[in-house]
Design a protein around this motif. Structure first.
Motif, PDB file in Angstrom:
ATOM      1  N   ARG A 156       0.848  -1.180   0.000  1.00 36.52           N
ATOM      2  CA  ARG A 156       0.000   0.000   0.000  1.00 36.52           C
ATOM      3  C   ARG A 156       0.888   1.235   0.000  1.00 36.52           C
ATOM      4  NH1 ARG A 156      -5.606   0.646   1.580  1.00 36.52           N
ATOM      5  NH2 ARG A 156      -5.770  -1.480   2.351  1.00 36.52           N
ATOM      6  N   GLY A 157       0.503   2.249  -0.776  1.00 35.59           N
ATOM      7  CA  GLY A 157       1.290   3.477  -0.831  1.00 35.59           C
ATOM      8  C   GLY A 157       0.853   4.314  -2.009  1.00 35.59           C
ATOM      9  N   VAL A 215       8.062   1.503   1.046  1.00 37.10           N
ATOM     10  CA  VAL A 215       7.321   2.754   0.994  1.00 37.10           C
ATOM     11  C   VAL A 215       7.386   3.437   2.360  1.00 37.10           C
ATOM     12  CG1 VAL A 215       5.015   3.749   0.683  1.00 37.10           C
ATOM     13  CG2 VAL A 215       5.747   1.839  -0.758  1.00 37.10           C
ATOM     14  N   GLN A 216       7.656   4.737   2.320  1.00 35.63           N
ATOM     15  CA  GLN A 216       7.718   5.504   3.574  1.00 35.63           C
ATOM     16  C   GLN A 216       6.376   5.465   4.302  1.00 35.63           C
ATOM     17  OE1 GLN A 216       9.848   9.287   3.618  1.00 35.63           O
ATOM     18  NE2 GLN A 216       8.079  10.239   4.578  1.00 35.63           N
ATOM     19  N   GLY A 217       6.430   5.295   5.628  1.00 37.23           N
ATOM     20  CA  GLY A 217       5.218   5.250   6.428  1.00 37.23           C
ATOM     21  C   GLY A 217       4.619   3.861   6.480  1.00 37.23           C
ATOM     22  N   ARG A 218       5.108   3.001   5.599  1.00 29.96           N
ATOM     23  CA  ARG A 218       4.587   1.638   5.528  1.00 29.96           C
ATOM     24  C   ARG A 218       5.680   0.660   5.988  1.00 29.96           C
ATOM     25  NH1 ARG A 218      -0.609   0.482   5.419  1.00 29.96           N
ATOM     26  NH2 ARG A 218      -0.789  -1.736   5.038  1.00 29.96           N
ATOM     27  N   HIS A 219       6.862   0.816   5.412  1.00 30.74           N
ATOM     28  CA  HIS A 219       7.981  -0.071   5.724  1.00 30.74           C
ATOM     29  C   HIS A 219       9.028   0.609   6.592  1.00 30.74           C
ATOM     30  CE1 HIS A 219       6.280  -1.632   1.925  1.00 30.74           C
ATOM     31  NE2 HIS A 219       6.499  -2.790   2.473  1.00 30.74           N
ATOM     32  N   PHE A 220       8.990   1.918   6.657  1.00 28.19           N
ATOM     33  CA  PHE A 220       9.973   2.638   7.477  1.00 28.19           C
ATOM     34  C   PHE A 220       9.405   3.998   7.858  1.00 28.19           C
ATOM     35  CE2 PHE A 220      10.863   3.379   3.004  1.00 28.19           C
ATOM     36  CZ  PHE A 220      10.996   4.755   2.916  1.00 28.19           C
ATOM     37  N   PHE A 221       9.945   4.554   8.957  1.00 25.81           N
ATOM     38  CA  PHE A 221       9.515   5.872   9.422  1.00 25.81           C
ATOM     39  C   PHE A 221      10.224   6.963   8.604  1.00 25.81           C
ATOM     40  CE2 PHE A 221       9.094   3.134  13.224  1.00 25.81           C
ATOM     41  CZ  PHE A 221       7.742   3.308  13.460  1.00 25.81           C
ATOM     42  N   ALA A 222       9.573   8.108   8.509  1.00 30.72           N
ATOM     43  CA  ALA A 222      10.118   9.208   7.717  1.00 30.72           C
ATOM     44  C   ALA A 222      11.490   9.648   8.230  1.00 30.72           C
ATOM     45  CB  ALA A 222       9.148  10.390   7.720  1.00 30.72           C
ATOM     46  N   ASP A 223      11.722   9.491   9.533  1.00 33.40           N
ATOM     47  CA  ASP A 223      12.975   9.984  10.111  1.00 33.40           C
ATOM     48  C   ASP A 223      14.017   8.885  10.286  1.00 33.40           C
ATOM     49  OD1 ASP A 223      11.836   8.515  12.103  1.00 33.40           O
ATOM     50  OD2 ASP A 223      12.100  10.028  13.683  1.00 33.40           O
ATOM     51  N   VAL A 224      13.832   7.765   9.599  1.00 37.19           N
ATOM     52  CA  VAL A 224      14.799   6.667   9.727  1.00 37.19           C
ATOM     53  C   VAL A 224      16.181   7.132   9.248  1.00 37.19           C
ATOM     54  CG1 VAL A 224      14.392   5.668   7.425  1.00 37.19           C
ATOM     55  CG2 VAL A 224      15.136   4.195   9.286  1.00 37.19           C
ATOM     56  N   ASP A 225      17.218   6.618   9.883  1.00 33.27           N
ATOM     57  CA  ASP A 225      18.591   6.863   9.440  1.00 33.27           C
ATOM     58  C   ASP A 225      18.726   6.381   7.989  1.00 33.27           C
ATOM     59  OD1 ASP A 225      21.293   6.811   8.941  1.00 33.27           O
ATOM     60  OD2 ASP A 225      21.733   5.184  10.359  1.00 33.27           O
ATOM     61  N   PRO A 226      19.037   7.275   7.047  1.00 36.15           N
ATOM     62  CA  PRO A 226      19.087   6.849   5.632  1.00 36.15           C
ATOM     63  C   PRO A 226      20.121   5.753   5.368  1.00 36.15           C
ATOM     64  CG  PRO A 226      19.801   9.150   5.883  1.00 36.15           C
ATOM     65  CD  PRO A 226      19.242   8.721   7.197  1.00 36.15           C
ATOM     66  N   ALA A 227      21.207   5.700   6.151  1.00 36.03           N
ATOM     67  CA  ALA A 227      22.187   4.614   5.968  1.00 36.03           C
ATOM     68  C   ALA A 227      21.558   3.272   6.328  1.00 36.03           C
ATOM     69  CB  ALA A 227      23.428   4.866   6.814  1.00 36.03           C
ATOM     70  N   ALA A 228      20.773   3.262   7.414  1.00 36.51           N
ATOM     71  CA  ALA A 228      20.083   2.028   7.801  1.00 36.51           C
ATOM     72  C   ALA A 228      19.065   1.640   6.732  1.00 36.51           C
ATOM     73  CB  ALA A 228      19.393   2.215   9.152  1.00 36.51           C
ATOM     74  N   LEU A 229      18.397   2.635   6.153  1.00 35.37           N
ATOM     75  CA  LEU A 229      17.408   2.360   5.106  1.00 35.37           C
ATOM     76  C   LEU A 229      18.072   1.764   3.863  1.00 35.37           C
ATOM     77  CD1 LEU A 229      14.443   2.570   4.286  1.00 35.37           C
ATOM     78  CD2 LEU A 229      14.904   4.902   3.490  1.00 35.37           C
ATOM     79  N   GLY A 230      19.228   2.312   3.488  1.00 34.50           N
ATOM     80  CA  GLY A 230      19.977   1.758   2.360  1.00 34.50           C
ATOM     81  C   GLY A 230      20.351   0.308   2.617  1.00 34.50           C
ATOM     82  N   HIS A 231      20.795   0.046   3.849  1.00 39.10           N
ATOM     83  CA  HIS A 231      21.120  -1.336   4.219  1.00 39.10           C
ATOM     84  C   HIS A 231      19.890  -2.230   4.107  1.00 39.10           C
ATOM     85  CE1 HIS A 231      22.977  -4.589   6.726  1.00 39.10           C
ATOM     86  NE2 HIS A 231      21.707  -4.801   7.022  1.00 39.10           N
ATOM     87  N   LYS A 232      18.796  -1.795   4.723  1.00 47.13           N
ATOM     88  CA  LYS A 232      17.618  -2.672   4.810  1.00 47.13           C
ATOM     89  C   LYS A 232      16.989  -2.929   3.443  1.00 47.13           C
ATOM     90  CE  LYS A 232      13.446  -3.623   7.434  1.00 47.13           C
ATOM     91  NZ  LYS A 232      12.682  -3.330   8.663  1.00 47.13           N
ATOM     92  N   ALA A 233      16.962  -1.904   2.591  1.00 47.07           N
ATOM     93  CA  ALA A 233      16.338  -2.063   1.272  1.00 47.07           C
ATOM     94  C   ALA A 233      17.018  -3.181   0.487  1.00 47.07           C
ATOM     95  CB  ALA A 233      16.390  -0.752   0.495  1.00 47.07           C
ATOM     96  N   LEU A 234      18.341  -3.268   0.606  1.00 50.29           N
ATOM     97  CA  LEU A 234      19.053  -4.349  -0.077  1.00 50.29           C
ATOM     98  C   LEU A 234      18.967  -5.650   0.720  1.00 50.29           C
ATOM     99  CD1 LEU A 234      20.804  -5.340  -2.410  1.00 50.29           C
ATOM    100  CD2 LEU A 234      22.819  -4.484  -1.195  1.00 50.29           C
ATOM    101  N   ALA A 235      19.033  -5.544   2.045  1.00 48.30           N
ATOM    102  CA  ALA A 235      19.051  -6.749   2.891  1.00 48.30           C
ATOM    103  C   ALA A 235      17.805  -7.608   2.690  1.00 48.30           C
ATOM    104  CB  ALA A 235      19.184  -6.357   4.363  1.00 48.30           C
ATOM    105  N   VAL A 236      16.638  -6.971   2.582  1.00 49.99           N
ATOM    106  CA  VAL A 236      15.408  -7.759   2.465  1.00 49.99           C
ATOM    107  C   VAL A 236      15.368  -8.505   1.127  1.00 49.99           C
ATOM    108  CG1 VAL A 236      14.170  -6.198   4.011  1.00 49.99           C
ATOM    109  CG2 VAL A 236      13.968  -5.873   1.529  1.00 49.99           C
ATOM    110  N   ASN A 237      16.027  -7.941   0.111  1.00 52.46           N
ATOM    111  CA  ASN A 237      16.116  -8.634  -1.175  1.00 52.46           C
ATOM    112  C   ASN A 237      17.154  -9.750  -1.135  1.00 52.46           C
ATOM    113  OD1 ASN A 237      14.439  -7.399  -3.505  1.00 52.46           O
ATOM    114  ND2 ASN A 237      15.086  -5.629  -2.317  1.00 52.46           N
TER     115      ASN A 237
END
Lengths: 324, 324
Positions: free
Chosen positions: A124-125, B49-71
């Motif tokens: 969703r988004g 998607v922001q607000g769905r899979h991560f918070f708007a204020d998430v550390d962008p380095a952690a987000l970069g890690h997680k986006a690849l990690a889940v794949n």
């Protein structure tokens, strides 16, 4: 309707036989494909965002077609044969009528090119469509942007500018309103919304043409990518540019803007040695795709437009820039 | 900063040597990969998607890690070796500091697994990250969801529930606040934001384990996918479930909720024949990954939880549903 029911209802095709390259399709952690022995894998990914790449009220069947078409067009520009694609979809809500039409447009094009949906993601988004497409080709056959050579002929499939004119008509801008033929808005709609990926032509050119790319951001701007990557220049002969009937009625400045900077054309632009003119003509014929020689590649950098009077002018390779 | 400058500055790596499988990386219509001769291609795609899979204020380095990690976790669950990935990114604006941190987190994980970024797309739009990852494996070695057999042991890598507890702490919910050890919010953050894809374990299990998947929506719900695809049932032994120290302090109902329905764990859940216990232990050791036997597969359908007192109760395979 939950996430799995949404996928089952709209995107899993229980009656469709899987092409031979699909070892495992939708429903596991990964899809499994088996490329032909020794072949290379060609991969492209495009993301379409509402309000940016399409209007909120676009026909969802056309959107399904276009989301896949722009990716298949990248395979065509490389000379690759499609193997399959993944679809990641963010949706504001699960709307069955919308999804059904979207899937119909998507699968109609996928079936035409035997390119099955093998996996993806739904969430969703804000509406966002990301397709990644996979193709295969023999080593050494890929049509790279960096392969243009001085003296090469420059070719265009189909013709440019109609998608841009349709966009102006949809936006109701001044210059389009006053100079178009009756019925243009309706007639040109498919040129914007349902581009034709030139897959048969691309595959026929693999190993024959030098450089190639597909036109998404305008002829001049995209040609600039070939020139930059190949370290060469080019001259476009204005008189050789194919002009659609609907563009004839436009004042010359606007017509040229459509032809050279239009965007959303998804035609192939490619270069080939002059010795290959007969072979290029044969490739056009076997792929049933109109191809026109529109200029040539120069050793000296720079992009030139040669008009009918024989005058040369530099041409700005400005294309569309999402962050410009 | 335009679109091409954004890609050049943050996502093209001019000093990094390309791994051997990359024939052509970023910058053409397609990337070109050369899989090992005769190997199959494993493909997975996830959209965040922001607000769905991560918070708007998430550390962008952690987000970069997680986006690849889940794949990468999906490749691990199939037993595949990574070849590369594409990144499609919709951004509200081109923010250099954010992009730089995002790319740092992304590439740090990519380098760990020799999984290069080979292409993608950038556009303006509500923040959306779509990664598609490619891996290879030998025919017949893939760990499919449908391969569980009655009598199989059921195994879990690592432990579940910490990501869920961290989420409750971040949300400030009641039940998490009152029963956690000092410092849990900080200590558990990496369990939610920086999951470890179990690639070495997955590859060591290829051809050895039967069914496998990675846990994204909760142990019970994801196990339900294996049971459904394989036409079998399972019993989980509650006493065998590894419990993180931070989960010990929770009341039992909440602890079980974390363990069984937590989500965002990205651990591997797999089955193997009892005759393979020594081989599974060896795979755990060579991959330096903790693995625990937590139950077994039954011929009869249904999911059961066996508690320490020896009582069996049916377990609902409810997982997370984006459209539920």
């Amino acid at each position: 309707m939950g996430e799995f029911e949404l996928i089952r209802r709209h995107f899993q095709r229980h009656t469709q036989p899987q092409p031979a390259q699909v070892v495992l399709g939708i429903g596991d952690d990964c899809a499994l494909l088996q490329p032909a022995p020794g072949h290379q894998l060609a991969i492209s990914s495009d993301m379409l965002v509402q309000g940016r790449h399409f209007f909120a009220d676009v026909d969802p069947a056309a959107l399904g077609h276009k989301a896949l078409a722009v990716n298949l067009s990248d395979l065509a520009a490389m000379g690759a044969r499609p193997l399959g694609f993944t679809l990641a979809l963010a949706l504001p809500q699960a709307d069955n009528a919308w999804l059904s039409a979207f899937a119909q447009g998507l699968f109609a094009l996928a079936d035409t090119h035997a390119c099955p949906l093998v996996g993806g993601d739904t969430t969703r988004g804000p509406l966002n469509i990301c397709i990644t497409v996979f193709g295969e080709l023999q080593p050494g056959q890929a049509l790279r942007r960096s392969a243009a050579q001085p003296g090469d002929d420059l070719y265009l499939s189909g013709r440019t500018g109609e998608a841009r004119l349709e966009l102006e008509l949809l936006l109701g801008t001044d210059w389009a309103q006053h100079h178009t033929l009756p019925g243009a808005l309706h007639r040109l709609r498919p040129r914007l919304e349902r581009p034709t990926p030139r897959l048969a032509l691309g595959q026929a050119l693999a190993g024959l043409a030098h450089a190639a790319l597909d036109l998404s951001d305008g002829l001049a701007g995209d040609l600039g990518h070939i020139l930059h990557a190949s370290g060469v220049g080019a001259t476009i002969h204005q008189a050789l540019l194919p002009v659609a009937p609907d563009l004839q009625a436009l004042p010359e400045a606007q017509r040229l803007d459509c032809l050279l900077h239009g965007g959303d054309d998804y035609e192939l632009l490619f270069t080939a040695a002059p010795a290959q003119r007969a072979a290029v003509a044969a490739a056009a014929q076997t792929s049933q795709t109109p191809v026109q020689r529109i200029g040539h590649i120069n050793a000296a950098p720079g992009l030139w437009l040669l008009n009918a009077a024989g005058e040369q002018a530099t041409l700005s390779p400005r294309g569309f820039d999402h962050f410009g």
